[in-house]
Design a protein around this motif. Structure first.
Motif, PDB file in Angstrom:
ATOM      1  N   PRO A 276       0.792  -1.226   0.000  1.00  9.56           N
ATOM      2  CA  PRO A 276       0.000   0.000   0.000  1.00  9.56           C
ATOM      3  C   PRO A 276       0.832   1.287   0.000  1.00  9.56           C
ATOM      4  CG  PRO A 276       0.207  -0.778   2.243  1.00  9.56           C
ATOM      5  CD  PRO A 276       0.983  -1.746   1.380  1.00  9.56           C
ATOM      6  N   ASN A 277       2.105   1.193  -0.315  1.00  9.73           N
ATOM      7  CA  ASN A 277       2.956   2.378  -0.247  1.00  9.73           C
ATOM      8  C   ASN A 277       3.133   3.050  -1.601  1.00  9.73           C
ATOM      9  OD1 ASN A 277       4.380   4.096   1.510  1.00  9.73           O
ATOM     10  ND2 ASN A 277       6.336   3.306   0.753  1.00  9.73           N
ATOM     11  N   ASN A 278       2.313   2.684  -2.576  1.00 11.99           N
ATOM     12  CA  ASN A 278       2.355   3.358  -3.869  1.00 11.99           C
ATOM     13  C   ASN A 278       1.522   4.644  -3.796  1.00 11.99           C
ATOM     14  OD1 ASN A 278       0.110   1.595  -3.543  1.00 11.99           O
ATOM     15  ND2 ASN A 278      -0.378   1.771  -5.704  1.00 11.99           N
ATOM     16  N   ASN A 279       1.748   5.558  -4.751  1.00  9.19           N
ATOM     17  CA  ASN A 279       0.989   6.820  -4.700  1.00  9.19           C
ATOM     18  C   ASN A 279      -0.049   6.959  -5.807  1.00  9.19           C
ATOM     19  OD1 ASN A 279       2.440   7.822  -7.035  1.00  9.19           O
ATOM     20  ND2 ASN A 279       4.127   8.343  -5.665  1.00  9.19           N
ATOM     21  N   LYS A 280      -0.021   6.091  -6.821  1.00  6.58           N
ATOM     22  CA  LYS A 280      -1.040   6.035  -7.870  1.00  6.58           C
ATOM     23  C   LYS A 280      -1.059   7.275  -8.767  1.00  6.58           C
ATOM     24  CE  LYS A 280      -3.919   3.804  -4.336  1.00  6.58           C
ATOM     25  NZ  LYS A 280      -3.076   4.266  -3.224  1.00  6.58           N
ATOM     26  N   ILE A 281      -0.061   8.152  -8.624  1.00  5.88           N
ATOM     27  CA  ILE A 281      -0.089   9.404  -9.376  1.00  5.88           C
ATOM     28  C   ILE A 281      -0.080   9.155 -10.877  1.00  5.88           C
ATOM     29  CG2 ILE A 281       1.162  11.535  -9.864  1.00  5.88           C
ATOM     30  CD1 ILE A 281      -0.213  11.569  -7.185  1.00  5.88           C
ATOM     31  N   GLN A 282       0.779   8.260 -11.354  1.00  6.34           N
ATOM     32  CA  GLN A 282       0.866   8.045 -12.801  1.00  6.34           C
ATOM     33  C   GLN A 282      -0.437   7.487 -13.350  1.00  6.34           C
ATOM     34  OE1 GLN A 282       3.203   9.184 -14.686  1.00  6.34           O
ATOM     35  NE2 GLN A 282       2.133   8.472 -16.515  1.00  6.34           N
ATOM     36  N   PHE A 283      -1.114   6.680 -12.589  1.00  7.97           N
ATOM     37  CA  PHE A 283      -2.424   6.164 -12.990  1.00  7.97           C
ATOM     38  C   PHE A 283      -3.365   7.307 -13.342  1.00  7.97           C
ATOM     39  CE2 PHE A 283      -6.767   4.923 -11.646  1.00  7.97           C
ATOM     40  CZ  PHE A 283      -6.960   3.786 -12.413  1.00  7.97           C
ATOM     41  N   GLN A 284      -3.221   8.432 -12.652  1.00  7.21           N
ATOM     42  CA  GLN A 284      -4.111   9.564 -12.851  1.00  7.21           C
ATOM     43  C   GLN A 284      -3.647  10.515 -13.959  1.00  7.21           C
ATOM     44  OE1 GLN A 284      -6.954   9.731 -11.494  1.00  7.21           O
ATOM     45  NE2 GLN A 284      -6.820   8.368  -9.727  1.00  7.21           N
ATOM     46  N   ILE A 285      -2.330  10.665 -14.146  1.00  6.64           N
ATOM     47  CA  ILE A 285      -1.852  11.741 -15.018  1.00  6.64           C
ATOM     48  C   ILE A 285      -1.272  11.268 -16.347  1.00  6.64           C
ATOM     49  CG2 ILE A 285      -1.373  13.243 -13.050  1.00  6.64           C
ATOM     50  CD1 ILE A 285       1.575  12.623 -13.394  1.00  6.64           C
ATOM     51  N   GLY A 286      -1.151   9.958 -16.559  1.00  5.19           N
ATOM     52  CA  GLY A 286      -0.640   9.484 -17.836  1.00  5.19           C
ATOM     53  C   GLY A 286      -1.658   9.676 -18.952  1.00  5.19           C
ATOM     54  N   SER A 287      -1.358   9.105 -20.112  1.00  2.00           N
ATOM     55  CA  SER A 287      -2.190   9.302 -21.300  1.00  2.00           C
ATOM     56  C   SER A 287      -3.186   8.163 -21.497  1.00  2.00           C
ATOM     57  CB  SER A 287      -1.294   9.409 -22.534  1.00  2.00           C
ATOM     58  OG  SER A 287      -2.058   9.295 -23.721  1.00  2.00           O
TER      59      SER A 287
END
Length: 521
Positions: A276-287
Protein backbone atom coordinates in the motif's frame (compact mmCIF):
# COMPACT_ATOMS: atom_id res chain seq x y z
CA UNK A 1 -15.92 20.54 12.47
CA UNK A 2 -17.03 19.21 15.85
CA UNK A 3 -17.91 15.94 14.22
CA UNK A 4 -16.02 15.65 10.97
CA UNK A 5 -12.73 16.88 12.42
CA UNK A 6 -12.69 16.10 16.10
CA UNK A 7 -14.41 12.72 15.98
CA UNK A 8 -12.41 11.43 13.05
CA UNK A 9 -9.18 12.58 14.62
CA UNK A 10 -9.91 10.90 17.94
CA UNK A 11 -10.85 7.62 16.28
CA UNK A 12 -7.78 7.82 14.05
CA UNK A 13 -5.63 8.62 17.05
CA UNK A 14 -6.70 5.54 18.97
CA UNK A 15 -6.33 3.43 15.82
CA UNK A 16 -2.75 4.64 15.55
CA UNK A 17 -2.02 3.14 18.95
CA UNK A 18 -3.76 -0.18 18.35
CA UNK A 19 -0.67 -2.06 17.24
CA UNK A 20 1.35 -1.17 20.31
CA UNK A 21 -1.25 -1.00 23.02
CA UNK A 22 -4.15 -3.18 21.94
CA UNK A 23 -4.61 -4.19 25.58
CA UNK A 24 -6.55 -1.00 26.25
CA UNK A 25 -8.75 -1.39 23.19
CA UNK A 26 -10.41 -4.53 24.53
CA UNK A 27 -14.10 -5.09 24.97
CA UNK A 28 -14.12 -4.51 28.72
CA UNK A 29 -12.33 -1.21 28.81
CA UNK A 30 -12.05 0.54 25.44
CA UNK A 31 -10.85 3.77 27.08
CA UNK A 32 -8.54 2.52 29.81
CA UNK A 33 -6.09 5.29 28.91
CA UNK A 34 -7.55 8.77 28.75
CA UNK A 35 -6.17 11.37 26.38
CA UNK A 36 -3.93 12.99 28.97
CA UNK A 37 -2.19 9.64 29.48
CA UNK A 38 -1.95 8.84 25.79
CA UNK A 39 -0.53 12.18 24.68
CA UNK A 40 1.90 12.53 27.55
CA UNK A 41 3.48 9.11 26.97
CA UNK A 42 6.41 9.68 24.64
CA UNK A 43 6.27 6.16 23.16
CA UNK A 44 2.58 6.43 22.35
CA UNK A 45 3.12 9.91 20.96
CA UNK A 46 5.83 8.59 18.65
CA UNK A 47 3.31 6.10 17.29
CA UNK A 48 0.70 8.81 16.95
CA UNK A 49 3.15 11.08 15.13
CA UNK A 50 4.02 8.33 12.67
CA UNK A 51 0.32 7.96 11.99
CA UNK A 52 0.03 11.70 11.39
CA UNK A 53 2.89 11.56 8.89
CA UNK A 54 1.22 8.63 7.12
CA UNK A 55 -2.07 10.53 6.89
CA UNK A 56 -0.28 13.63 5.64
CA UNK A 57 1.56 11.62 2.99
CA UNK A 58 -1.77 10.17 1.87
CA UNK A 59 -2.91 13.69 0.94
CA UNK A 60 -0.45 13.46 -1.96
CA UNK A 61 -1.78 10.19 -3.40
CA UNK A 62 -4.24 9.28 -6.15
CA UNK A 63 -6.61 11.87 -7.61
CA UNK A 64 -6.84 13.90 -4.41
CA UNK A 65 -3.14 14.76 -4.84
CA UNK A 66 -4.02 16.63 -8.04
CA UNK A 67 -7.01 18.74 -7.03
CA UNK A 68 -4.99 21.75 -5.90
CA UNK A 69 -2.98 21.59 -9.13
CA UNK A 70 -6.15 21.95 -11.20
CA UNK A 71 -7.34 25.38 -12.26
CA UNK A 72 -3.95 27.10 -12.43
CA UNK A 73 -1.93 28.61 -15.27
CA UNK A 74 0.40 25.60 -15.09
CA UNK A 75 -1.86 22.54 -15.18
CA UNK A 76 -5.50 21.98 -16.07
CA UNK A 77 -7.87 19.04 -16.26
CA UNK A 78 -7.84 16.82 -19.34
CA UNK A 79 -10.59 17.23 -21.94
CA UNK A 80 -12.54 14.07 -21.16
CA UNK A 81 -12.47 14.87 -17.45
CA UNK A 82 -13.99 18.27 -18.18
CA UNK A 83 -16.68 16.74 -20.38
CA UNK A 84 -17.58 13.81 -18.14
CA UNK A 85 -17.61 15.54 -14.74
CA UNK A 86 -19.20 18.98 -14.95
CA UNK A 87 -19.03 19.49 -11.19
CA UNK A 88 -15.30 18.91 -10.94
CA UNK A 89 -14.89 20.86 -14.17
CA UNK A 90 -15.86 23.92 -12.16
CA UNK A 91 -12.37 23.89 -10.62
CA UNK A 92 -10.99 24.95 -14.01
CA UNK A 93 -13.99 26.79 -15.42
CA UNK A 94 -14.64 28.79 -12.25
CA UNK A 95 -18.34 28.60 -12.95
CA UNK A 96 -21.29 27.86 -10.68
CA UNK A 97 -20.08 24.29 -10.13
CA UNK A 98 -17.27 25.63 -7.97
CA UNK A 99 -19.41 25.93 -4.86
CA UNK A 100 -19.70 24.77 -1.29
CA UNK A 101 -21.18 21.40 -2.27
CA UNK A 102 -18.32 20.35 -4.56
CA UNK A 103 -17.09 17.09 -3.04
CA UNK A 104 -13.56 17.39 -4.40
CA UNK A 105 -13.02 20.68 -2.57
CA UNK A 106 -14.75 19.43 0.57
CA UNK A 107 -12.37 16.49 0.59
CA UNK A 108 -9.33 18.78 0.43
CA UNK A 109 -10.64 20.58 3.51
CA UNK A 110 -11.64 17.39 5.28
CA UNK A 111 -8.48 15.34 4.81
CA UNK A 112 -6.26 17.99 6.38
CA UNK A 113 -8.14 18.79 9.59
CA UNK A 114 -7.81 15.41 11.32
CA UNK A 115 -4.04 15.61 10.83
CA UNK A 116 -3.96 19.17 12.20
CA UNK A 117 -5.99 18.05 15.17
CA UNK A 118 -3.77 15.06 15.88
CA UNK A 119 -0.72 17.31 15.81
CA UNK A 120 -2.52 19.69 18.18
CA UNK A 121 -3.16 16.86 20.64
CA UNK A 122 0.50 15.85 20.58
CA UNK A 123 1.63 19.43 21.20
CA UNK A 124 -0.82 19.89 24.07
CA UNK A 125 -0.03 16.51 25.64
CA UNK A 126 3.75 16.88 25.59
CA UNK A 127 3.67 20.55 26.56
CA UNK A 128 1.58 19.96 29.68
CA UNK A 129 4.87 19.95 31.61
CA UNK A 130 8.12 21.77 30.78
CA UNK A 131 9.95 20.26 27.81
CA UNK A 132 13.72 20.06 28.05
CA UNK A 133 15.42 21.53 24.94
CA UNK A 134 17.06 18.79 22.89
CA UNK A 135 15.03 16.03 24.52
CA UNK A 136 12.99 13.44 22.70
CA UNK A 137 9.85 15.24 23.83
CA UNK A 138 11.13 18.51 22.35
CA UNK A 139 11.85 16.80 19.04
CA UNK A 140 8.32 15.37 18.89
CA UNK A 141 6.78 18.74 19.77
CA UNK A 142 8.88 20.27 16.99
CA UNK A 143 7.75 17.74 14.41
CA UNK A 144 4.08 18.01 15.40
CA UNK A 145 4.37 21.80 15.24
CA UNK A 146 5.84 21.51 11.75
CA UNK A 147 2.98 19.32 10.53
CA UNK A 148 0.33 21.62 12.01
CA UNK A 149 2.13 24.72 10.73
CA UNK A 150 2.54 23.35 7.21
CA UNK A 151 -1.08 22.23 6.89
CA UNK A 152 -2.43 25.43 8.45
CA UNK A 153 -0.26 27.33 5.94
CA UNK A 154 -2.00 25.50 3.09
CA UNK A 155 -5.46 25.84 4.59
CA UNK A 156 -5.00 29.58 5.13
CA UNK A 157 -3.68 30.09 1.61
CA UNK A 158 -6.61 28.19 0.08
CA UNK A 159 -9.47 29.29 2.34
CA UNK A 160 -8.30 32.46 4.14
CA UNK A 161 -9.58 32.68 7.70
CA UNK A 162 -9.60 29.24 9.33
CA UNK A 163 -10.17 27.83 12.82
CA UNK A 164 -7.13 27.77 15.11
CA UNK A 165 -6.59 24.38 16.70
CA UNK A 166 -4.83 25.48 19.88
CA UNK A 167 -6.21 23.06 22.45
CA UNK A 168 -4.97 25.12 25.38
CA UNK A 169 -7.40 27.84 24.29
CA UNK A 170 -10.17 25.72 22.83
CA UNK A 171 -12.87 27.11 25.08
CA UNK A 172 -11.95 30.64 24.04
CA UNK A 173 -11.44 29.98 20.32
CA UNK A 174 -14.17 27.47 19.70
CA UNK A 175 -14.34 26.19 16.14
CA UNK A 176 -14.82 29.58 14.51
CA UNK A 177 -12.83 31.01 11.66
CA UNK A 178 -10.30 33.37 13.18
CA UNK A 179 -8.97 36.72 11.91
CA UNK A 180 -6.17 36.38 9.36
CA UNK A 181 -3.64 38.11 11.57
CA UNK A 182 -4.31 35.63 14.38
CA UNK A 183 -4.15 32.67 11.99
CA UNK A 184 -0.83 33.71 10.50
CA UNK A 185 0.63 34.60 13.89
CA UNK A 186 -0.24 31.05 14.95
CA UNK A 187 1.31 29.53 11.82
CA UNK A 188 4.52 31.49 12.29
CA UNK A 189 4.71 30.51 15.96
CA UNK A 190 4.28 26.83 15.06
CA UNK A 191 7.01 26.93 12.43
CA UNK A 192 9.35 28.84 14.74
CA UNK A 193 8.82 26.20 17.43
CA UNK A 194 9.53 23.55 14.81
CA UNK A 195 12.74 25.30 13.73
CA UNK A 196 13.86 25.49 17.34
CA UNK A 197 13.10 21.87 18.19
CA UNK A 198 13.21 19.64 15.10
CA UNK A 199 16.47 17.70 14.74
CA UNK A 200 19.00 18.73 12.11
CA UNK A 201 18.80 15.25 10.60
CA UNK A 202 15.89 12.85 10.73
CA UNK A 203 14.49 9.73 9.14
CA UNK A 204 13.53 10.26 5.47
CA UNK A 205 10.04 11.72 5.22
CA UNK A 206 10.19 13.41 8.63
CA UNK A 207 10.71 17.06 9.44
CA UNK A 208 14.08 18.59 10.20
CA UNK A 209 15.09 22.03 11.40
CA UNK A 210 16.03 22.80 7.79
CA UNK A 211 12.50 22.02 6.61
CA UNK A 212 11.08 24.16 9.42
CA UNK A 213 13.28 27.17 8.62
CA UNK A 214 12.32 26.81 4.96
CA UNK A 215 8.60 26.81 5.74
CA UNK A 216 8.96 29.66 8.24
CA UNK A 217 10.58 31.69 5.46
CA UNK A 218 7.73 30.82 3.13
CA UNK A 219 5.24 31.88 5.81
CA UNK A 220 6.88 35.29 6.23
CA UNK A 221 6.83 35.94 2.48
CA UNK A 222 3.28 34.56 2.00
CA UNK A 223 1.34 36.05 4.93
CA UNK A 224 -1.26 38.47 3.52
CA UNK A 225 -0.04 42.05 3.49
CA UNK A 226 -3.15 43.02 5.47
CA UNK A 227 -1.88 41.06 8.48
CA UNK A 228 1.26 43.18 8.79
CA UNK A 229 3.24 39.93 9.05
CA UNK A 230 4.69 39.74 5.56
CA UNK A 231 8.39 40.37 6.07
CA UNK A 232 10.90 39.62 3.32
CA UNK A 233 13.83 40.43 5.59
CA UNK A 234 12.78 37.81 8.14
CA UNK A 235 12.03 35.34 5.33
CA UNK A 236 15.49 35.80 3.85
CA UNK A 237 17.09 35.31 7.28
CA UNK A 238 15.20 32.01 7.67
CA UNK A 239 16.41 30.76 4.31
CA UNK A 240 19.99 31.77 5.10
CA UNK A 241 19.91 29.58 8.21
CA UNK A 242 19.33 26.39 6.23
CA UNK A 243 20.38 26.68 2.58
CA UNK A 244 24.01 25.85 3.29
CA UNK A 245 23.05 22.40 4.54
CA UNK A 246 21.81 21.32 1.10
CA UNK A 247 23.21 21.31 -2.43
CA UNK A 248 21.80 21.19 -5.95
CA UNK A 249 22.07 17.90 -7.84
CA UNK A 250 21.60 17.20 -11.56
CA UNK A 251 17.95 17.87 -12.31
CA UNK A 252 17.33 14.40 -13.70
CA UNK A 253 18.46 12.88 -10.39
CA UNK A 254 15.48 14.48 -8.68
CA UNK A 255 13.16 12.29 -10.76
CA UNK A 256 15.22 9.09 -10.78
CA UNK A 257 13.82 6.52 -8.36
CA UNK A 258 17.34 5.15 -8.02
CA UNK A 259 18.45 8.38 -6.30
CA UNK A 260 15.81 9.23 -3.66
CA UNK A 261 16.44 11.81 -0.95
CA UNK A 262 19.31 13.58 -2.68
CA UNK A 263 21.37 16.32 -1.07
CA UNK A 264 18.86 18.77 -2.54
CA UNK A 265 15.90 17.16 -0.80
CA UNK A 266 14.72 19.01 2.29
CA UNK A 267 11.62 16.87 2.70
CA UNK A 268 10.28 14.09 0.49
CA UNK A 269 7.26 11.86 1.00
CA UNK A 270 8.51 8.28 0.81
CA UNK A 271 6.74 5.94 -1.60
CA UNK A 272 7.46 2.68 -3.42
CA UNK A 273 5.80 0.82 -6.33
CA UNK A 274 4.39 -1.77 -3.94
CA UNK A 275 0.88 -1.49 -2.47
CA UNK A 276 0.00 0.00 0.00
CA UNK A 277 2.96 2.38 -0.25
CA UNK A 278 2.36 3.36 -3.87
CA UNK A 279 0.99 6.82 -4.70
CA UNK A 280 -1.04 6.04 -7.87
CA UNK A 281 -0.09 9.40 -9.38
CA UNK A 282 0.87 8.05 -12.80
CA UNK A 283 -2.42 6.16 -12.99
CA UNK A 284 -4.11 9.56 -12.85
CA UNK A 285 -1.85 11.74 -15.02
CA UNK A 286 -0.64 9.48 -17.84
CA UNK A 287 -2.19 9.30 -21.30
CA UNK A 288 -5.47 7.51 -21.98
CA UNK A 289 -4.52 7.15 -25.64
CA UNK A 290 -1.40 5.30 -24.54
CA UNK A 291 -3.48 3.22 -22.15
CA UNK A 292 -5.97 2.34 -24.88
CA UNK A 293 -3.19 1.44 -27.30
CA UNK A 294 -0.65 -0.32 -25.07
CA UNK A 295 -2.59 -1.16 -21.91
CA UNK A 296 -1.88 -0.64 -18.22
CA UNK A 297 1.58 -2.17 -18.59
CA UNK A 298 2.99 0.94 -20.26
CA UNK A 299 4.47 3.11 -17.53
CA UNK A 300 3.12 6.35 -18.96
CA UNK A 301 -0.44 5.16 -19.43
CA UNK A 302 -3.08 6.91 -17.35
CA UNK A 303 -6.23 8.98 -17.39
CA UNK A 304 -5.30 12.61 -18.19
CA UNK A 305 -6.63 13.97 -14.90
CA UNK A 306 -4.28 16.92 -15.25
CA UNK A 307 -2.21 18.03 -18.23
CA UNK A 308 0.12 21.00 -18.75
CA UNK A 309 -1.39 24.21 -20.03
CA UNK A 310 -0.21 25.37 -23.43
CA UNK A 311 1.81 28.09 -21.74
CA UNK A 312 3.51 25.55 -19.50
CA UNK A 313 4.54 23.19 -22.31
CA UNK A 314 5.35 25.66 -25.11
CA UNK A 315 8.63 27.32 -26.02
CA UNK A 316 9.19 31.04 -25.61
CA UNK A 317 9.02 31.65 -29.35
CA UNK A 318 5.57 30.00 -29.34
CA UNK A 319 4.27 32.14 -26.50
CA UNK A 320 5.24 29.76 -23.70
CA UNK A 321 7.78 29.46 -20.94
CA UNK A 322 10.60 27.24 -22.22
CA UNK A 323 13.95 28.51 -23.51
CA UNK A 324 16.25 26.54 -25.85
CA UNK A 325 18.65 24.27 -24.01
CA UNK A 326 16.79 24.16 -20.68
CA UNK A 327 17.15 20.53 -19.62
CA UNK A 328 14.27 20.77 -17.17
CA UNK A 329 11.76 20.87 -20.00
CA UNK A 330 12.11 17.26 -21.09
CA UNK A 331 12.46 15.95 -17.55
CA UNK A 332 9.23 17.69 -16.53
CA UNK A 333 7.03 17.14 -19.58
CA UNK A 334 6.49 14.25 -21.98
CA UNK A 335 6.08 15.22 -25.64
CA UNK A 336 6.81 11.90 -27.36
CA UNK A 337 4.53 8.89 -26.76
CA UNK A 338 6.37 6.40 -28.96
CA UNK A 339 6.67 3.13 -27.07
CA UNK A 340 9.14 0.46 -28.18
CA UNK A 341 8.97 1.68 -31.78
CA UNK A 342 5.19 2.07 -31.92
CA UNK A 343 3.34 5.37 -31.94
CA UNK A 344 -0.18 5.39 -30.47
CA UNK A 345 -3.06 7.22 -32.10
CA UNK A 346 -6.45 8.52 -31.03
CA UNK A 347 -8.53 5.98 -32.96
CA UNK A 348 -9.61 3.99 -29.87
CA UNK A 349 -10.92 7.22 -28.31
CA UNK A 350 -12.67 8.82 -31.29
CA UNK A 351 -16.08 7.62 -30.10
CA UNK A 352 -15.81 10.08 -27.22
CA UNK A 353 -16.32 12.92 -29.70
CA UNK A 354 -14.16 15.57 -28.06
CA UNK A 355 -14.00 17.63 -31.24
CA UNK A 356 -10.93 19.84 -31.21
CA UNK A 357 -10.26 19.20 -27.52
CA UNK A 358 -8.52 15.84 -27.68
CA UNK A 359 -5.41 16.21 -25.55
CA UNK A 360 -4.50 12.59 -24.81
CA UNK A 361 -1.44 12.81 -27.06
CA UNK A 362 -0.65 16.41 -26.26
CA UNK A 363 2.16 17.07 -23.74
CA UNK A 364 1.74 15.38 -20.35
CA UNK A 365 3.32 15.61 -16.91
CA UNK A 366 6.40 13.39 -16.90
CA UNK A 367 8.02 13.89 -13.48
CA UNK A 368 6.17 11.09 -11.74
CA UNK A 369 6.52 8.34 -14.36
CA UNK A 370 7.81 5.15 -12.78
CA UNK A 371 9.34 2.62 -15.18
CA UNK A 372 9.33 -0.01 -12.43
CA UNK A 373 5.61 -0.44 -13.18
CA UNK A 374 6.19 -1.17 -16.89
CA UNK A 375 5.62 -4.61 -18.39
CA UNK A 376 9.20 -4.57 -19.66
CA UNK A 377 10.69 -3.87 -16.23
CA UNK A 378 12.16 -6.56 -14.03
CA UNK A 379 9.60 -5.91 -11.30
CA UNK A 380 6.77 -7.52 -13.31
CA UNK A 381 4.26 -5.12 -11.80
CA UNK A 382 2.69 -4.30 -15.18
CA UNK A 383 0.39 -1.54 -13.99
CA UNK A 384 1.03 2.20 -13.65
CA UNK A 385 -1.44 2.26 -10.74
CA UNK A 386 1.49 1.13 -8.62
CA UNK A 387 3.61 4.20 -9.40
CA UNK A 388 5.66 4.94 -6.32
CA UNK A 389 8.36 7.56 -6.82
CA UNK A 390 9.08 9.78 -3.85
CA UNK A 391 7.23 13.09 -4.03
CA UNK A 392 9.22 16.24 -3.20
CA UNK A 393 7.67 18.53 -0.62
CA UNK A 394 10.56 20.97 -0.13
CA UNK A 395 13.85 21.15 -2.02
CA UNK A 396 16.74 23.56 -2.27
CA UNK A 397 16.05 25.04 -5.72
CA UNK A 398 12.59 26.11 -4.55
CA UNK A 399 14.09 27.82 -1.51
CA UNK A 400 16.82 29.50 -3.55
CA UNK A 401 14.18 31.01 -5.82
CA UNK A 402 12.16 32.09 -2.79
CA UNK A 403 15.31 33.66 -1.36
CA UNK A 404 15.93 35.49 -4.62
CA UNK A 405 12.40 36.91 -4.46
CA UNK A 406 13.10 38.20 -0.98
CA UNK A 407 16.36 39.84 -2.07
CA UNK A 408 14.54 41.56 -4.92
CA UNK A 409 11.88 42.88 -2.56
CA UNK A 410 14.67 44.16 -0.31
CA UNK A 411 16.10 46.20 -3.22
CA UNK A 412 18.99 43.77 -3.65
CA UNK A 413 18.03 42.75 -7.17
CA UNK A 414 21.59 42.26 -8.42
CA UNK A 415 22.15 39.65 -5.71
CA UNK A 416 18.80 38.08 -6.51
CA UNK A 417 19.82 37.69 -10.15
CA UNK A 418 22.97 35.86 -9.10
CA UNK A 419 20.98 33.40 -6.99
CA UNK A 420 18.59 32.66 -9.86
CA UNK A 421 21.55 32.07 -12.15
CA UNK A 422 22.78 29.37 -9.75
CA UNK A 423 19.53 27.47 -10.34
CA UNK A 424 19.61 28.17 -14.08
CA UNK A 425 23.19 26.95 -14.37
CA UNK A 426 22.03 23.55 -13.15
CA UNK A 427 19.19 23.69 -15.70
CA UNK A 428 21.72 23.99 -18.52
CA UNK A 429 23.79 21.08 -17.26
CA UNK A 430 26.34 23.06 -15.30
CA UNK A 431 27.35 25.65 -17.91
CA UNK A 432 24.95 28.53 -18.40
CA UNK A 433 25.35 30.20 -21.81
CA UNK A 434 25.93 33.94 -21.65
CA UNK A 435 22.71 34.61 -23.53
CA UNK A 436 20.78 32.66 -20.89
CA UNK A 437 22.23 34.40 -17.86
CA UNK A 438 19.95 36.82 -16.12
CA UNK A 439 21.48 40.27 -16.03
CA UNK A 440 20.59 43.53 -14.37
CA UNK A 441 16.86 44.18 -14.41
CA UNK A 442 14.32 46.31 -12.59
CA UNK A 443 12.42 45.12 -9.54
CA UNK A 444 9.12 44.78 -11.41
CA UNK A 445 10.76 42.93 -14.29
CA UNK A 446 12.26 40.50 -11.78
CA UNK A 447 8.85 39.88 -10.21
CA UNK A 448 7.49 38.83 -13.60
CA UNK A 449 10.52 36.78 -14.61
CA UNK A 450 10.74 34.84 -11.33
CA UNK A 451 7.21 33.50 -11.77
CA UNK A 452 8.20 31.94 -15.08
CA UNK A 453 11.38 30.57 -13.51
CA UNK A 454 9.40 28.99 -10.70
CA UNK A 455 7.13 27.33 -13.25
CA UNK A 456 10.11 25.92 -15.11
CA UNK A 457 11.78 24.67 -11.95
CA UNK A 458 8.76 23.51 -9.94
CA UNK A 459 6.30 22.45 -12.62
CA UNK A 460 3.59 20.17 -11.15
CA UNK A 461 5.12 20.11 -7.66
CA UNK A 462 2.00 21.60 -6.04
CA UNK A 463 3.34 25.09 -5.34
CA UNK A 464 1.81 27.02 -8.24
CA UNK A 465 -1.57 27.86 -6.70
CA UNK A 466 0.16 29.24 -3.61
CA UNK A 467 2.66 31.18 -5.73
CA UNK A 468 -0.16 32.79 -7.70
CA UNK A 469 -2.11 33.71 -4.59
CA UNK A 470 0.76 35.25 -2.65
CA UNK A 471 1.98 37.33 -5.62
CA UNK A 472 -1.49 38.60 -6.54
CA UNK A 473 -1.28 37.08 -10.04
CA UNK A 474 -3.92 34.39 -9.63
CA UNK A 475 -6.83 35.69 -11.68
CA UNK A 476 -4.69 37.46 -14.29
CA UNK A 477 -2.52 34.46 -15.16
CA UNK A 478 -5.16 31.74 -14.87
CA UNK A 479 -7.61 33.66 -17.04
CA UNK A 480 -4.98 34.14 -19.73
CA UNK A 481 -3.32 30.70 -19.71
CA UNK A 482 -5.79 28.02 -18.58
CA UNK A 483 -7.75 26.82 -21.60
CA UNK A 484 -10.96 26.03 -19.74
CA UNK A 485 -10.91 29.19 -17.64
CA UNK A 486 -10.39 31.29 -20.75
CA UNK A 487 -13.25 29.56 -22.58
CA UNK A 488 -15.64 29.99 -19.66
CA UNK A 489 -14.80 33.61 -18.96
CA UNK A 490 -16.41 33.37 -15.53
CA UNK A 491 -13.45 33.58 -13.15
CA UNK A 492 -13.76 36.44 -10.65
CA UNK A 493 -11.51 37.94 -8.02
CA UNK A 494 -13.24 36.07 -5.20
CA UNK A 495 -12.15 32.75 -6.77
CA UNK A 496 -8.69 33.26 -5.29
CA UNK A 497 -10.16 31.59 -2.19
CA UNK A 498 -12.14 28.36 -2.17
CA UNK A 499 -15.63 27.92 -0.72
CA UNK A 500 -16.05 26.64 2.83
CA UNK A 501 -17.67 23.21 2.40
CA UNK A 502 -21.40 22.97 2.96
CA UNK A 503 -20.84 19.89 5.12
CA UNK A 504 -18.66 21.92 7.48
CA UNK A 505 -21.34 24.55 7.92
CA UNK A 506 -23.94 21.87 8.61
CA UNK A 507 -21.82 20.03 11.19
CA UNK A 508 -20.06 22.94 12.84
CA UNK A 509 -22.28 25.33 14.75
CA UNK A 510 -19.47 27.88 14.84
CA UNK A 511 -19.33 28.24 11.05
CA UNK A 512 -22.59 29.28 9.42
CA UNK A 513 -23.55 30.32 5.86
CA UNK A 514 -22.92 33.90 6.96
CA UNK A 515 -19.26 32.95 7.42
CA UNK A 516 -18.88 31.72 3.83
CA UNK A 517 -16.15 33.25 1.67
CA UNK A 518 -17.31 36.14 -0.48
CA UNK A 519 -18.97 35.19 -3.75
CA UNK A 520 -19.97 31.64 -2.81
CA UNK A 521 -23.29 30.20 -1.72
Amino acid sequence: MKRNILTWSLVAGFAMFSASCSNFLDEKSPTRLDESQVYSDVNLVETSLKGAYASWKAVRTDEQALIMMMGTDETQQGALQMKSDAAKGGIDRYDGNLNSTLAHISNQWGIRWPIVNEAARIIKGLSSSPVEPGSREAKLVGEASFIRGFLDFQLAMYWGEIPIRDLDHEAELGFRRQPLKDVWTFIIADLQRAADNCPKTNDPGRATSGAAWAMLGKAYMSAPVSTGLRDFSKAAACFEKMMGDYSLVPYKNLWDYNTPNTTEAILEFQFSPVYPNNNKIQFQIGSRAVQAFFGDGCYYSGYDKIVPTQYAYSSVDSGGVWEPGDQRRFEAIRYDFTYYGQTPNLDPLKWEDLGNDYDELMPHVKKYEDFRTDKHADNKINNMWNSGKNIPVLRLADIKLCYAECLNELNRTAEAVNVVNEVRTRAWGGTLPDNRKWTTMGQDAFRTAIMDERMRELFAEDWRRIDLIRTGKYVEYVKARNKWTKQSGTIQNFNVLLPIPDTEMKLNGDITPADQNEGYH
